[in-house]
Scaffold this active site. Structure first.
Site: not given
Ligand code: R5P
Length: 296
Positions: A37, A96, A129, A191, A224
């Protein structure tokens, strides 16, 4: 010198062994059995007394399971010692860090409480982060930086007029610091992520660069690969000789590696905060130094 014992969790075994070697500390192995599980039965192999225990366990994918393992190891260590340093080089949930949309939970604040409750007396993280979210942790905490180690690696590559690019504004200071080591220039892209759909867009003005330079995309983590790919698309890869990717936390979920490689990248370099094929830079030196210098 104080006697140290290192417990290596299943997500950070190599790093933990390197730390133990450098501290000339006893190493206690963790045995993990995963039930059908998904639950884990976690065993620390061996017993110790009267020492300072260092638990090393990153909480990357599977995040929740690795987190439960980290907390369980800390709690076991605390049964054996009053001094438990938790080394969590990659801390899941650090993104988060606030209620972006109404009703969202600041999960990192919940996790911060769990580290204290499970018995950690000191905490070491790397390129966390959200530095602001460190305040949620009510145990003494050190946030180390892997920038100089990563930059040193790239310095040895003798890049051609390198341009260091942070895919978002969040990491711009670190990109600047990285560039300084290489005597290079840096920029940060603006971004933006749609909080509802997760879609990324870059809102920076288009810049012109002379052809034939090397490009280093530098971020705290790659998950990702979406942010890196968006940045490459925006900067137009034809303008550059070689494209490199550097990050502290090479998380790389799903088919991200294939997608990134398809985009023409020469090399991906990360640290062993996340153990895997991109963890070329060993963090044990800076972690050991922090442990030894930490006056408690
Ligand atoms: C975002 O604020 C982080 O600094 C990274 O840019 C982000 O987590 C990268 O994630 P991904 O590869 O999924 O775009």
């Amino acid at each position: 010198m104080k006697d140290y014992v290192v417990i290596g969790g299943s997500a950070s075994e190599h790093l933990a062994k390197n730390i133990a070697k450098k501290l000339q500390a006893k190493y206690l192995k963790t045995r993990v059995k995963i039930f059908p599980d998904g639950e884990r039965k976690i065993t620390v192999v061996g017993q110790v007394r009267k020492c300072k225990i260092i638990v090393v366990q990153s909480t990357y994918t599977p995040v929740d399971s690795n987190l439960v393992e980290a907390l369980s190891l800390i709690s076991k260590a605390r049964e054996m010692s009053n001094e438990v340093i938790a080394v969590i080089p990659y801390m899941g949930y650090a993104k988060q860090d606030k209620e972006f949309l109404k009703g969202e939970i600041t999960t990192i604040s919940v996790i911060a409480k769990l580290f204290k409750a499970s018995g950690a007396t000191q905490l070491i993280v790397v390129d966390f982060h959200s530095p602001k979210a460190l305040d949620f942790f009510k145990v003494p905490i050190k946030n180390l930086s892997a920038v100089s180690l990563l930059a040193q690696y790239f310095k040895n590559l003798k890049l051609k007029e390198p341009l260091i690019v942070s895919p978002d504004m969040y990491w711009r200071h670190k990109a600047k610091e990285f560039a300084k080591y290489l005597n290079a220039t840096s920029i940060a892209l603006n971004k933006q992520r749609d909080r509802k759909t997760g879609k990324l867009i870059i809102k920076s003005p288009h810049l012109k660069f002379s052809k034939g330079r090397d490009l280093v995309l530098f971020d705290d983590m790659i998950s990702t690969g979406g942010s890196i790919l968006k940045a490459i698309e925006f900067l137009k890869k034809e303008n550059f000789r070689k494209i490199y990717v550097a990050c502290t936390h090479p998380v790389f979920v799903g088919n991200s590696e294939r997608r990134i490689k398809k985009s023409g990248i020469t090399k991906i370099i990360g640290t062993n905060s996340v153990e895997g094929k991109f963890s070329r830079i060993d963090l044990s030196d800076i972690i050991v130094k922090t442990i030894l210098d930490w006056k408690s």
